[in-house]
Write a protein that holds these residues in place. Structure first.
Motif, PDB file in Angstrom:
ATOM      1  N   THR A 135       0.835  -1.196   0.000  1.00 12.82           N
ATOM      2  CA  THR A 135       0.000   0.000   0.000  1.00 12.82           C
ATOM      3  C   THR A 135       0.873   1.250   0.000  1.00 12.82           C
ATOM      4  N   PRO A 136       0.286   2.418  -0.306  1.00 14.09           N
ATOM      5  CA  PRO A 136       1.062   3.658  -0.211  1.00 14.09           C
ATOM      6  C   PRO A 136       1.670   3.850   1.176  1.00 14.09           C
ATOM      7  N   GLU A 137       0.930   3.480   2.215  1.00  7.49           N
ATOM      8  CA  GLU A 137       1.434   3.637   3.580  1.00  7.49           C
ATOM      9  C   GLU A 137       2.633   2.727   3.833  1.00  7.49           C
ATOM     10  N   LYS A 138       2.559   1.505   3.365  1.00  5.59           N
ATOM     11  CA  LYS A 138       3.670   0.569   3.564  1.00  5.59           C
ATOM     12  C   LYS A 138       4.918   1.052   2.824  1.00  5.59           C
ATOM     13  N   ILE A 139       4.747   1.487   1.590  1.00  8.89           N
ATOM     14  CA  ILE A 139       5.888   1.954   0.810  1.00  8.89           C
ATOM     15  C   ILE A 139       6.476   3.210   1.438  1.00  8.89           C
ATOM     16  N   ALA A 140       5.617   4.126   1.894  1.00 11.91           N
ATOM     17  CA  ALA A 140       6.103   5.332   2.569  1.00 11.91           C
ATOM     18  C   ALA A 140       6.821   4.976   3.868  1.00 11.91           C
ATOM     19  N   ASP A 141       6.325   3.972   4.606  1.00 11.07           N
ATOM     20  CA  ASP A 141       6.992   3.526   5.828  1.00 11.07           C
ATOM     21  C   ASP A 141       8.417   3.078   5.537  1.00 11.07           C
ATOM     22  N   GLU A 142       8.578   2.271   4.487  1.00 12.83           N
ATOM     23  CA  GLU A 142       9.910   1.752   4.146  1.00 12.83           C
ATOM     24  C   GLU A 142      10.842   2.884   3.721  1.00 12.83           C
ATOM     25  N   ILE A 143      10.333   3.783   2.888  1.00 10.61           N
ATOM     26  CA  ILE A 143      11.134   4.926   2.440  1.00 10.61           C
ATOM     27  C   ILE A 143      11.551   5.771   3.632  1.00 10.61           C
ATOM     28  N   GLU A 158       0.198   9.405  -7.785  1.00 12.49           N
ATOM     29  CA  GLU A 158      -1.153   9.627  -7.269  1.00 12.49           C
ATOM     30  C   GLU A 158      -1.344   9.131  -5.843  1.00 12.49           C
ATOM     31  N   LEU A 159      -0.593   8.098  -5.444  1.00 15.46           N
ATOM     32  CA  LEU A 159      -0.858   7.464  -4.156  1.00 15.46           C
ATOM     33  C   LEU A 159       0.262   7.630  -3.128  1.00 15.46           C
ATOM     34  N   VAL A 160       1.514   7.500  -3.544  1.00 15.44           N
ATOM     35  CA  VAL A 160       2.621   7.523  -2.582  1.00 15.44           C
ATOM     36  C   VAL A 160       3.103   8.943  -2.304  1.00 15.44           C
ATOM     37  N   ILE A 161       3.220   9.769  -3.334  1.00 10.14           N
ATOM     38  CA  ILE A 161       3.690  11.146  -3.131  1.00 10.14           C
ATOM     39  C   ILE A 161       2.838  11.891  -2.104  1.00 10.14           C
ATOM     40  N   PRO A 162       1.489  11.850  -2.199  1.00 12.95           N
ATOM     41  CA  PRO A 162       0.694  12.547  -1.181  1.00 12.95           C
ATOM     42  C   PRO A 162       0.960  12.034   0.238  1.00 12.95           C
ATOM     43  N   GLU A 163       1.222  10.739   0.382  1.00 10.87           N
ATOM     44  CA  GLU A 163       1.514  10.181   1.703  1.00 10.87           C
ATOM     45  C   GLU A 163       2.843  10.700   2.232  1.00 10.87           C
ATOM     46  N   GLN A 187       4.183  13.536   1.419  1.00 12.70           N
ATOM     47  CA  GLN A 187       3.968  14.950   1.727  1.00 12.70           C
ATOM     48  C   GLN A 187       3.239  15.123   3.060  1.00 12.70           C
ATOM     49  N   ARG A 188       2.273  14.262   3.329  1.00  7.80           N
ATOM     50  CA  ARG A 188       1.539  14.344   4.608  1.00  7.80           C
ATOM     51  C   ARG A 188       2.480  14.152   5.784  1.00  7.80           C
ATOM     52  N   ARG A 189       3.545  13.374   5.580  1.00  5.76           N
ATOM     53  CA  ARG A 189       4.502  13.109   6.655  1.00  5.76           C
ATOM     54  C   ARG A 189       5.581  14.193   6.750  1.00  5.76           C
ATOM     55  N   GLY A 190       5.508  15.184   5.873  1.00 10.31           N
ATOM     56  CA  GLY A 190       6.501  16.256   5.889  1.00 10.31           C
ATOM     57  C   GLY A 190       7.850  15.853   5.345  1.00 10.31           C
TER      58      GLY A 190
END
Length: 450
Positions: A372-380, A408-413, A415-418
């Motif tokens: 998911t976008p959240e999982k990928i953002a977590d790893e990054i 569309e899905l990961v970039i906004p996540e 950005q939300r995390r700063g």
């Protein structure tokens, strides 16, 4: 919120990084020579506020394996990157362009001229990915009797980069007055002839184009071998690398950053950008299904061709695909950093032959994350905040579909995390990457002598 900002590049491989991407319905099947495809991809990356778009290149065919496998791969025909970027620069406004060019098989004067021109055309968005060319099958294209050995290639590379920088400094920044009233166009005292005579190169100069907007196009290096890391520490401002575990990535990050001091450089003057190939789904089940769909498209002959270079001389068609490789070479082959990654992965995870080639089919040994976008953002975020990366080279498995998903899905996540920008900070690639504009070496010499 993190004070550091994540750096993101889009690493573009025609139809996508997955070896069977060209067969996928989400791919542009003729993308290697379809300019409209590249314009769409570059605009998508810019919409996602990526720092840069990168294409790898080789001055010869990309392939190792049987004729059957050769007939089934979709990377045999593709654009030369500098020409491509010149076209894309007019279709975009902010995103940078990283083009690969070889210090072994290119001429330093012509290369310096091409990249200076690209930097002017793009208004300061050009970057050069410095490679020494590891492929053994290209030397005949340039009249060589054999492919130079690694030590010689890296020796040439250090000298080559110094020569190119010297040529880029041919004109001082304020050499051109262009004053119609006085009739003076430029000051010849601010033009410098390099007159380089070295072990491998002899180049007089000067370059016949003024200093470019960035001073030098951003210099990138993509090798993770010992000589590759040393070349990056001495010359590069960003290094592309491949790791599949946090611990390995942290060790590499500390290693290459630790080499900078002996060249009079600071750790923040080199950005470490590992590759990540994200398969994005709105749910984990959707992401898993996307990955499974891609894996089903791999023909076994193509799969075996991806691992054949790591077992030279072996007839892999005789191996049981659903058993581990009969043996794993130890130590890694020569100075090949990718061999280390691949063989360590096979050893660590006890992969079968099929599992190994299925993994490599996704991104040739780079880190594949399915989720998911959240999982990928977590790893990054984990790698970024724990000393493993300054950012990532995002490697879409299928183009244009996978890049669309990421934007569309990961970039906004992110950005939300700063972690990631919400607008471009500058007008040049250097400014957006947080890199300094280099001073002209001849100007510095004059100032010291004054």
């Amino acid at each position: 919120m993190s004070k550091r900002k994540l750096r993101l590049g889009a690493f573009i491989m025609a139809t996508g990084h997955h070896i069977a991407a060209w067969r996928h319905p989400g791919a542009q099947i003729d993308s290697g020579t379809n300019i409209d495809h590249y314009i769409e991809v570059a605009k998508t990356a810019e919409r996602g506020l990526f720092d840069q778009v990168f294409v790898a290149d080789s001055p010869g065919l990309w392939f190792e394996g049987s004729d059957e496998a050769f007939s089934r791969q979709g990377r045999v025909s593709h654009f030369e990157p500098v020409t491509l970027w010149a076209a894309l620069a007019t279709a975009t406004k902010h995103i940078g362009f990283v083009a690969t060019a070889s210090t072994t098989y290119e001429d330093p004067y012509l290369l310096a001229r091409k990249f200076a021109s690209l930097d002017h055309i793009s208004k300061g968005r050009a970057a050069w990915n410095v490679v020494t060319t590891g492929a053994e099958n290209v030397y005949g294209n340039f009249g060589f009797d054999k492919h130079p050995d690694p030590e010689t290639r890296y020796e040439i590379a250090h000298e080559f980069v110094d020569v190119v920088k010297g040529l880029w400094d041919s004109f001082e920044d304020d050499a051109f007055s262009r004053d119609p009233a006085s009739g003076v166009y430029f000051d010849p005292a601010k033009l410098h002839t390099l007159n380089h005579v070295g072990k491998h190169l002899k180049v007089k100069g000067p370059l016949n184009i003024e200093r470019s907007p960035q001073g030098y196009p951003v210099i990138v290096q993509a090798g993770s071998s010992e000589p590759g890391k040393e070349l990056a520490a001495a010359t590069a401002e960003a290094i592309f690398t491949a790791w599949t575990s946090l611990a390995e990535a942290q060790a590499f990050y500390a290693d290459v950053k630790g080499r900078l001091a002996k060249y009079g450089r600071r750790p923040d003057q080199l950005l470490v950008l590992p590759g990540i190939s994200p398969v994005v789904g709105r749910t984990q089940e959707e992401a898993d299904a996307k990955w499974a769909e891609l894996q089903k498209l791999i023909h076994p002959s193509v799969g075996l061709s991806t691992i054949a270079p790591f077992w030279p001389g072996e007839d892999l068609t005789k191996w049981d695909l659903d058993a581990p490789p009969p043996y794993i070479p130890q130590p890694p082959l020569g100075r090949n950093s990718r061999a280390h990654v691949v063989l360590e992965l096979a050893r660590r995870d006890k992969l079968t032959v099929r599992q190994l080639y299925e993994y490599l089919a996704g991104a040739r040994g780079h880190w594949v994350v399915v989720g998911t976008p959240e999982k990928i953002a977590d790893e990054i975020q984990n790698w970024f905040e724990n000393g493993a990366a300054d950012g990532f080279n995002v490697m879409p498995p299928v183009l244009p579909e996978s890049l669309d998903d990421f934007v569309e899905l990961v970039i906004p996540e992110l950005q939300r995390r700063g972690l990631f920008r919400t607008e471009y900070e500058g007008t040049t690639l250097r400014e957006n990457l947080g890199l300094e504009r280099p001073a002209n070496q001849f100007t510095v010499q004059k100032q010291k002598a004054a």
